[in-house]
Motif scaffolding. Structure first.
Motif, short mmCIF file in Angstrom:
data_model
loop_
_atom_site.label_atom_id
_atom_site.label_comp_id
_atom_site.label_asym_id
_atom_site.label_seq_id
_atom_site.Cartn_x
_atom_site.Cartn_y
_atom_site.Cartn_z
N ASN A 44 0.85 -1.20 0.00
CA ASN A 44 0.00 0.00 0.00
C ASN A 44 0.88 1.25 0.00
OD1 ASN A 44 0.94 -0.28 2.59
ND2 ASN A 44 -1.00 0.11 3.59
N ASP A 95 -3.74 17.78 8.10
CA ASP A 95 -2.77 17.85 7.01
C ASP A 95 -1.41 18.27 7.54
OD1 ASP A 95 -4.59 17.14 5.02
OD2 ASP A 95 -5.24 19.22 4.72
N GLY A 147 1.25 3.65 -1.99
CA GLY A 147 0.63 4.91 -2.37
C GLY A 147 -0.08 5.59 -1.21
N ASN A 148 -0.40 4.86 -0.18
CA ASN A 148 -1.11 5.39 0.97
C ASN A 148 -0.18 5.70 2.13
OD1 ASN A 148 -3.49 6.16 2.32
ND2 ASN A 148 -3.67 4.16 3.28
N GLN A 149 1.09 5.37 2.02
CA GLN A 149 2.03 5.54 3.12
C GLN A 149 2.88 6.79 2.93
OE1 GLN A 149 4.26 1.90 3.39
NE2 GLN A 149 2.69 0.96 4.66
N LYS A 150 3.20 7.42 4.06
CA LYS A 150 4.09 8.58 4.09
C LYS A 150 5.19 8.31 5.09
CE LYS A 150 1.60 11.06 1.35
NZ LYS A 150 2.03 11.27 0.01
N GLU A 163 -0.74 3.46 16.20
CA GLU A 163 -2.19 3.40 16.01
C GLU A 163 -2.90 3.10 17.33
OE1 GLU A 163 -5.46 1.44 12.99
OE2 GLU A 163 -3.54 0.41 13.26
#
Length: 103
Positions: free
Chosen positions: A28, A93, A30-33, A73
């Motif tokens: 995943n 953000d 594309g969803n990780q920073k 989390e």
């Protein structure tokens, strides 16, 4: 009689040739920073030890990054239980939190 010139053999193995990357794409990605924090050296060592202990006991979290994200989390969910009646807070953000210590 002349001796034939020696020629270096071509290397087609990408590992030996050095053209392969050891990095694997995350499922995943594309969803990780990336999230970088500074930790006390002793705490970081304890984190590594806790990760390995949990992994040895079948946590299913097979990288330190996954293990740390899972722990963060859980901390977020505990904070939401204490401070927001257990409801998830809306994500913020980047750039909302001031740099440096608060207060």
């Amino acid at each position: 009689m002349s001796t034939p010139a020696l020629k270096k053999a071509d290397v087609n193995d990408p590992i030996v040739a050095g053209s392969a990357s050891t990095a694997r794409p995350a499922s995943n990605a594309g969803n990780q920073k990336k999230f970088t924090i500074r930790l006390d050296q002793e705490l970081l060592g304890r984190i590594r030890a806790a990760y390995l202990a949990d992994a040895a006991n079948g946590s299913g979290l097979n990288t330190l990054s996954k293990w740390a994200a899972h722990q963060l989390e859980k901390a977020v969910e505990e904070s939401e239980q204490r401070t927001n009646d257990g409801q998830p807070r809306p994500p913020l953000d980047p750039g909302i939190i001031p740099t440096g210590p608060l207060g």
